[in-house]
Design a protein around this motif. Structure first.
Motif, PDB file in Angstrom:
ATOM      1  N   VAL A  75       0.824  -1.212   0.000  1.00 22.36           N
ATOM      2  CA  VAL A  75       0.000   0.000   0.000  1.00 22.36           C
ATOM      3  C   VAL A  75       0.856   1.259   0.000  1.00 22.36           C
ATOM      4  N   GLY A  76       2.099   1.147   0.396  1.00 20.02           N
ATOM      5  CA  GLY A  76       2.998   2.294   0.332  1.00 20.02           C
ATOM      6  C   GLY A  76       3.292   2.729  -1.087  1.00 20.02           C
ATOM      7  N   LYS A  77       2.925   1.880  -2.053  1.00 17.30           N
ATOM      8  CA  LYS A  77       3.150   2.196  -3.464  1.00 17.30           C
ATOM      9  C   LYS A  77       1.946   2.865  -4.122  1.00 17.30           C
ATOM     10  N   PHE A  78       0.824   2.975  -3.402  1.00 17.14           N
ATOM     11  CA  PHE A  78      -0.389   3.509  -4.023  1.00 17.14           C
ATOM     12  C   PHE A  78      -0.180   4.916  -4.575  1.00 17.14           C
ATOM     13  N   GLU A  79       0.567   5.754  -3.836  1.00 17.97           N
ATOM     14  CA  GLU A  79       0.794   7.118  -4.308  1.00 17.97           C
ATOM     15  C   GLU A  79       1.581   7.117  -5.622  1.00 17.97           C
ATOM     16  N   GLU A  80       2.502   6.180  -5.763  1.00 13.84           N
ATOM     17  CA  GLU A  80       3.267   6.090  -7.007  1.00 13.84           C
ATOM     18  C   GLU A  80       2.362   5.702  -8.174  1.00 13.84           C
ATOM     19  N   VAL A  81       1.402   4.824  -7.903  1.00 11.67           N
ATOM     20  CA  VAL A  81       0.455   4.432  -8.951  1.00 11.67           C
ATOM     21  C   VAL A  81      -0.377   5.636  -9.379  1.00 11.67           C
ATOM     22  N   ILE A  82      -0.870   6.400  -8.409  1.00 17.29           N
ATOM     23  CA  ILE A  82      -1.672   7.591  -8.727  1.00 17.29           C
ATOM     24  C   ILE A  82      -0.837   8.610  -9.477  1.00 17.29           C
ATOM     25  N   GLU A  83       0.414   8.759  -9.088  1.00 12.18           N
ATOM     26  CA  GLU A  83       1.328   9.664  -9.785  1.00 12.18           C
ATOM     27  C   GLU A  83       1.470   9.272 -11.254  1.00 12.18           C
ATOM     28  N   ALA A  84       1.505   7.967 -11.524  1.00  8.19           N
ATOM     29  CA  ALA A  84       1.683   7.473 -12.895  1.00  8.19           C
ATOM     30  C   ALA A  84       0.388   7.469 -13.699  1.00  8.19           C
ATOM     31  N   SER A  85      -0.729   7.703 -13.032  1.00  6.51           N
ATOM     32  CA  SER A  85      -2.034   7.628 -13.698  1.00  6.51           C
ATOM     33  C   SER A  85      -2.451   8.979 -14.262  1.00  6.51           C
ATOM     34  N   THR A  86      -3.311   8.932 -15.265  1.00 10.75           N
ATOM     35  CA  THR A  86      -3.896  10.150 -15.827  1.00 10.75           C
ATOM     36  C   THR A  86      -5.079  10.616 -14.987  1.00 10.75           C
ATOM     37  N   ARG A  87      -5.790   9.653 -14.402  1.00 13.86           N
ATOM     38  CA  ARG A  87      -7.022   9.989 -13.691  1.00 13.86           C
ATOM     39  C   ARG A  87      -7.263   9.001 -12.558  1.00 13.86           C
ATOM     40  N   LEU A  88      -8.142   9.405 -11.642  1.00 12.90           N
ATOM     41  CA  LEU A  88      -8.636   8.512 -10.597  1.00 12.90           C
ATOM     42  C   LEU A  88     -10.105   8.250 -10.878  1.00 12.90           C
ATOM     43  N   ILE A  89     -10.474   6.981 -10.896  1.00  9.38           N
ATOM     44  CA  ILE A  89     -11.877   6.606 -11.078  1.00  9.38           C
ATOM     45  C   ILE A  89     -12.439   6.214  -9.727  1.00  9.38           C
ATOM     46  N   LEU A  90     -13.446   6.959  -9.276  1.00  9.11           N
ATOM     47  CA  LEU A  90     -14.034   6.759  -7.956  1.00  9.11           C
ATOM     48  C   LEU A  90     -15.349   6.005  -8.115  1.00  9.11           C
ATOM     49  N   TYR A  91     -15.398   4.804  -7.606  1.00  8.38           N
ATOM     50  CA  TYR A  91     -16.585   3.962  -7.748  1.00  8.38           C
ATOM     51  C   TYR A  91     -17.570   4.331  -6.638  1.00  8.38           C
ATOM     52  N   ALA A  92     -18.630   5.045  -7.003  1.00  7.55           N
ATOM     53  CA  ALA A  92     -19.549   5.614  -6.007  1.00  7.55           C
ATOM     54  C   ALA A  92     -20.932   4.993  -6.060  1.00  7.55           C
ATOM     55  N   THR A  93     -21.001   3.735  -6.469  1.00  9.24           N
ATOM     56  CA  THR A  93     -22.281   3.040  -6.524  1.00  9.24           C
ATOM     57  C   THR A  93     -22.555   2.364  -5.189  1.00  9.24           C
ATOM     58  N   PRO A  94     -23.817   2.390  -4.708  1.00 12.40           N
ATOM     59  CA  PRO A  94     -24.969   3.072  -5.297  1.00 12.40           C
ATOM     60  C   PRO A  94     -24.923   4.575  -5.048  1.00 12.40           C
ATOM     61  N   LEU A  95     -25.482   5.325  -5.968  1.00  8.09           N
ATOM     62  CA  LEU A  95     -25.399   6.782  -5.932  1.00  8.09           C
ATOM     63  C   LEU A  95     -25.911   7.366  -4.621  1.00  8.09           C
ATOM     64  N   THR A  96     -26.979   6.794  -4.097  1.00  8.27           N
ATOM     65  CA  THR A  96     -27.594   7.366  -2.894  1.00  8.27           C
ATOM     66  C   THR A  96     -26.899   6.922  -1.610  1.00  8.27           C
ATOM     67  N   GLN A  97     -25.842   6.105  -1.744  1.00  8.83           N
ATOM     68  CA  GLN A  97     -25.029   5.710  -0.591  1.00  8.83           C
ATOM     69  C   GLN A  97     -23.566   5.650  -1.008  1.00  8.83           C
ATOM     70  N   PRO A  98     -22.970   6.801  -1.320  1.00  5.18           N
ATOM     71  CA  PRO A  98     -21.582   6.795  -1.801  1.00  5.18           C
ATOM     72  C   PRO A  98     -20.586   6.516  -0.673  1.00  5.18           C
ATOM     73  N   LYS A  99     -20.445   5.230  -0.341  1.00  4.49           N
ATOM     74  CA  LYS A  99     -19.615   4.820   0.791  1.00  4.49           C
ATOM     75  C   LYS A  99     -18.151   5.234   0.636  1.00  4.49           C
ATOM     76  N   VAL A 100     -17.711   5.382  -0.620  1.00  3.07           N
ATOM     77  CA  VAL A 100     -16.305   5.744  -0.827  1.00  3.07           C
ATOM     78  C   VAL A 100     -15.942   7.052  -0.133  1.00  3.07           C
ATOM     79  N   LEU A 101     -16.907   7.923   0.066  1.00  2.00           N
ATOM     80  CA  LEU A 101     -16.631   9.220   0.681  1.00  2.00           C
ATOM     81  C   LEU A 101     -16.578   9.148   2.203  1.00  2.00           C
TER      82      LEU A 101
END
Length: 359
Positions: A75-101
């Motif tokens: 998990v210490g490498k996650f920031e490196e992955v995000i650095e190498a990525s163009t975008r972050l895709i946030l999976y917020a399903t179901p819409l009325t319960q966006p648990k990711v937040l």
């Protein structure tokens, strides 16, 4: 989704399995639909997605002689992955319960992406996108609360040690007030996403309207029924107004103003200049002009909104009380206390009658 031929096509995915319907199958389907719907992704088929469950095992401890590494190494490498990525895709399903937040890992990944200027896509299924449109039209306040009420300090993690580690990273990156800063950062990011998504839905509705008009004219040789056309225009104006509200919340006043003006013009045509819903658009435009410091243009609009509401709903209606409050606050800000006071008193009386003196 195929392997990318260029590293900038990499997307990092943030998700949680908490919540109804959060399965790997639904995650992948939602990501594909969201990439296809996003105008910033020119070739969705060329995007590769990093989904950590395939490459590392969170929460794994040290296992001697297993030739595997502990959780903290992965998990210490996650920031490196995000650095190498163009975008972050946030999976917020179901819409009325966006648990990711409300999940510590997800908020950390959002922070890491936004700090690096990465584009954040909120991943929605076609069903969720339809629900988003409904909420924009029918329950905007609920939608805004769902996606902008962020409480990082209350965020959860499956493993307590992970939560402590993430909170340490947040303080490291954002300082002692990091929780509050991240709350605002994520809320603003979600407002921006909602505004852009509302624009996209507006364009979809506009295309559907034109396609329907062409179909009716081609098949029947007639024009669309006036009532149906007015309903479509009204929905379009509502979406435009909600988009403007979101942009105003971000301080993007110059982008919001033409949307407010177009929404008002559509409502004046579709509903009439004295309809109470037209009055709402008049009041919203007045509030924006007040924020921009254009008091001379704002005051007649505040007064027009009050006149519309009083005439359409009556002098003692709660909506009249709210419009009175808007004008009174404006006059107070302008320094015209003598004119503001009777309006405040009248608005208070309406509230006491409607809600009771101790509400």
């Amino acid at each position: 989704m195929n392997s990318p031929t260029h590293p900038t096509r990499l997307s990092s995915c943030s998700y949680t399995w908490r919540g109804a319907g959060n399965t790997l199958k639904n995650l992948l389907m939602s990501i594909e639909e969201s990439l296809a719907a996003d105008s910033t992704v020119p070739n969705p088929d060329a995007v590769a997605c990093f989904i950590d469950v395939f490459v590392c095992a969170q929460h794994r401890g040290v296992r001697p002689d297993s030739n595997t590494c502990p959780n903290t190494t992965d998990v210490g490498k996650f920031e490196e992955v995000i650095e190498a990525s163009t975008r972050l895709i946030l999976y917020a399903t179901p819409l009325t319960q966006p648990k990711v937040l409300s999940r510590a890992w997800c908020l950390f990944e959002i922070m890491s992406a936004m700090k690096r200027g990465k584009h954040v896509i909120v991943s929605l299924s076609s069903e969720d996108r339809a629900e988003l449109r409904r909420l924009l039209l029918e329950d905007f306040e609920r939608l805004e609360i769902l996606f902008t009420t962020i409480k990082t300090k209350n965020a959860e993690a499956t493993i307590a040690a992970d939560r402590d580690m993430i909170f340490g990273w947040i303080r490291r990156d954002l300082g002692p007030n990091g929780f509050l800063e991240l709350d605002q950062m994520v809320a603003d990011g979600m407002r921006g996403w909602l505004a852009e998504t509302a624009k996209g839905i507006m364009e979809e509705d506009k295309k559907k309207r034109l396609d329907l008009i062409r179909k009716i004219e081609a098949e029947e040789g007639e024009q669309m029924e006036a009532e149906e056309e007015e309903e479509m225009d009204f929905c379009f104006a509502l979406l435009m107004g909600q988009c403007a509200n979101l942009l105003t919340g971000l301080g993007r006043y110059d982008e919001a103003e033409p949307l407010y003006r177009r929404a008002l013009k559509i409502k004046e045509t579709a509903l009439g200049p004295d309809h109470p819903n037209t009055g709402i658009s008049v009041n919203n435009l007045a509030l924006l002009l007040e924020k921009k410091g254009d008091y001379d243009a704002a005051e007649p609009l505040f007064r027009r909104a009050l006149k519309i509401t009083e005439t359409a709903l009556g002098p003692d209606h709660p909506d009249t009380g709210r419009t009175l409050g808007s004008l009174a606050l404006f006059l107070q800000k302008k320094g015209d206390y003598a004119a503001a006071e009777p309006l405040f008193r009248r608005a208070l009386k309406i509230k006491e009658t409607a809600l009771g003196p101790d509400h």
